[in-house]
Write an enzyme that holds these catalytic residues in place. Structure first.
Site, short mmCIF file in Angstrom:
data_model
loop_
_atom_site.label_atom_id
_atom_site.label_comp_id
_atom_site.label_asym_id
_atom_site.label_seq_id
_atom_site.Cartn_x
_atom_site.Cartn_y
_atom_site.Cartn_z
N ASN A 179 -8.06 11.74 -10.12
CA ASN A 179 -8.85 12.13 -11.30
C ASN A 179 -8.85 13.66 -11.36
OD1 ASN A 179 -11.09 13.15 -9.71
ND2 ASN A 179 -11.59 11.00 -9.31
N ASP A 185 0.85 -1.19 0.00
CA ASP A 185 0.00 0.00 0.00
C ASP A 185 0.89 1.24 0.00
OD1 ASP A 185 -1.79 2.01 0.49
OD2 ASP A 185 -2.48 1.23 2.41
N ILE A 186 0.77 2.05 -1.03
CA ILE A 186 1.65 3.23 -1.16
C ILE A 186 1.46 4.21 -0.01
CG2 ILE A 186 0.08 4.65 -2.60
CD1 ILE A 186 2.61 5.30 -4.34
N SER A 192 -2.73 5.13 -14.03
CA SER A 192 -3.61 4.83 -15.19
C SER A 192 -3.86 3.34 -15.45
CB SER A 192 -3.11 5.47 -16.50
OG SER A 192 -3.41 6.84 -16.54
N THR A 193 -3.17 2.44 -14.72
CA THR A 193 -3.29 1.02 -15.09
C THR A 193 -4.41 0.28 -14.36
OG1 THR A 193 -1.75 0.21 -13.41
CG2 THR A 193 -0.81 0.91 -15.53
N GLY A 194 -5.16 1.00 -13.53
CA GLY A 194 -6.29 0.36 -12.83
C GLY A 194 -7.58 0.70 -13.55
N TYR A 233 -8.43 3.27 -15.08
CA TYR A 233 -8.23 3.97 -16.36
C TYR A 233 -7.78 3.06 -17.50
CZ TYR A 233 -9.06 8.66 -14.42
OH TYR A 233 -9.62 9.78 -13.86
N ASP A 252 -6.34 6.25 -5.08
CA ASP A 252 -6.83 7.57 -4.64
C ASP A 252 -7.64 7.43 -3.34
OD1 ASP A 252 -7.35 10.26 -4.79
OD2 ASP A 252 -8.74 10.13 -6.48
P1 ADP Z 1 -6.18 4.84 -12.34
O1 ADP Z 1 -7.56 5.44 -12.25
O2 ADP Z 1 -5.12 5.88 -12.63
O3 ADP Z 1 -6.13 3.67 -13.26
P2 ADP Z 1 -6.24 3.11 -9.96
O4 ADP Z 1 -6.18 3.56 -8.54
O5 ADP Z 1 -7.51 2.46 -10.42
O6 ADP Z 1 -5.84 4.39 -10.84
O7 ADP Z 1 -5.06 2.09 -10.24
C1 ADP Z 1 -3.71 2.44 -10.42
C2 ADP Z 1 -2.83 1.34 -9.86
O8 ADP Z 1 -2.77 1.46 -8.43
C3 ADP Z 1 -3.35 -0.09 -10.12
O9 ADP Z 1 -2.23 -0.90 -10.48
C4 ADP Z 1 -3.91 -0.51 -8.76
O10 ADP Z 1 -3.82 -1.92 -8.58
C5 ADP Z 1 -2.96 0.19 -7.82
N1 ADP Z 1 -3.40 0.43 -6.44
C6 ADP Z 1 -4.64 0.38 -5.90
N2 ADP Z 1 -4.61 0.67 -4.59
C7 ADP Z 1 -3.30 0.89 -4.27
C8 ADP Z 1 -2.58 1.21 -3.08
N3 ADP Z 1 -3.20 1.38 -1.92
N4 ADP Z 1 -1.23 1.35 -3.15
C9 ADP Z 1 -0.57 1.20 -4.32
N5 ADP Z 1 -1.17 0.90 -5.48
C10 ADP Z 1 -2.52 0.74 -5.46
#
Ligand code: ADP
Length: 169
Positions: A24, A10-11, A117-119, A121, A34
């Site tokens: 967004n 988790d970032i 962008s890889t989730g 989006y 986010d």
């Molecule tokens: P976007 O709308 O830019 O695609 P997302 O949040 O849907 O953003 O996804 C971007 C990336 O972040 C994906 O690879 C997702 O699996 C990852 N992600 C989701 N939650 C976390 C977190 N808590 N920490 C790090 N990465 C995360």
């Protein structure tokens, strides 16, 4: 040379000076990374974001980290994937570049990026990781950044980054 590495998890919990949010354009919160960042930082974050009046695709804006270990959050707005012919690569590269410029402005030496962008989006993971690594390799040193962590939430994303970074990552 700046160190570029892959980390899992988790970032919002990382001990770096700045973390990047995949926001967004409203900057008012959403799902995915986010949502996790907003929950961890506390409600002061949405108040700070409101004062920024949104952010264009390809750009990034800074707020404090509030309750996070990180001092700063750089809110980057990545492109929605639309087949790749709508300047998605340029806009994604621009996100990473703007975050590194913010790091230079704030004197940040350690930072972490999610896979922007890889989730939700829908940007394909491999080309997105190639852009992330290329821009960070090109610009980290001149922006004074000594360590970049690519924070991968799942094993598949971590494998992609490890492949793109090459042996020793
Ligand atoms: P976007 O709308 O830019 O695609 P997302 O949040 O849907 O953003 O996804 C971007 C990336 O972040 C994906 O690879 C997702 O699996 C990852 N992600 C989701 N939650 C976390 C977190 N808590 N920490 C790090 N990465 C995360």
């Amino acid at each position: 040379m700046a160190e570029l590495k892959v980390v899992r998890g988790d970032i919002a919990r990382l001990q770096v000076e700045a973390i990047v949010n995949a926001a967004n354009s409203s900057l008012l919160g959403g799902g995915g990374v986010d949502g996790a960042i907003h929950r961890a930082a506390g409600t002061e974050l949405v108040e700070a974001c409101r004062k920024l009046h949104g952010c264009k695709t390809g750009d990034a804006k800074a707020t404090p980290g509030f309750r996070l270990p990180a001092r700063w959050i750089f809110h980057a707005v990545g492109p929605v994937w639309n087949g790749g012919e709508r300047e998605e690569p340029e806009k994604l590269a621009s996100c990473y570049r703007r975050c590194l410029e913010l790091a230079r402005e704030k004197g940040v030496k350690t930072m972490a990026f999610p896979a922007v962008s890889t989730g939700i989006y829908g940007y394909p993971k491999e080309p997105a990781a190639e852009i992330a690594v290329r821009v960070c390799r090109d610009l980290a040193d001149e922006c004074g950044v000594e360590r970049v962590e690519f924070c991968c939430f799942d094993e598949a994303t971590a494998a992609v980054y490890e492949r793109v970074l090459g042996p020793g990552s």
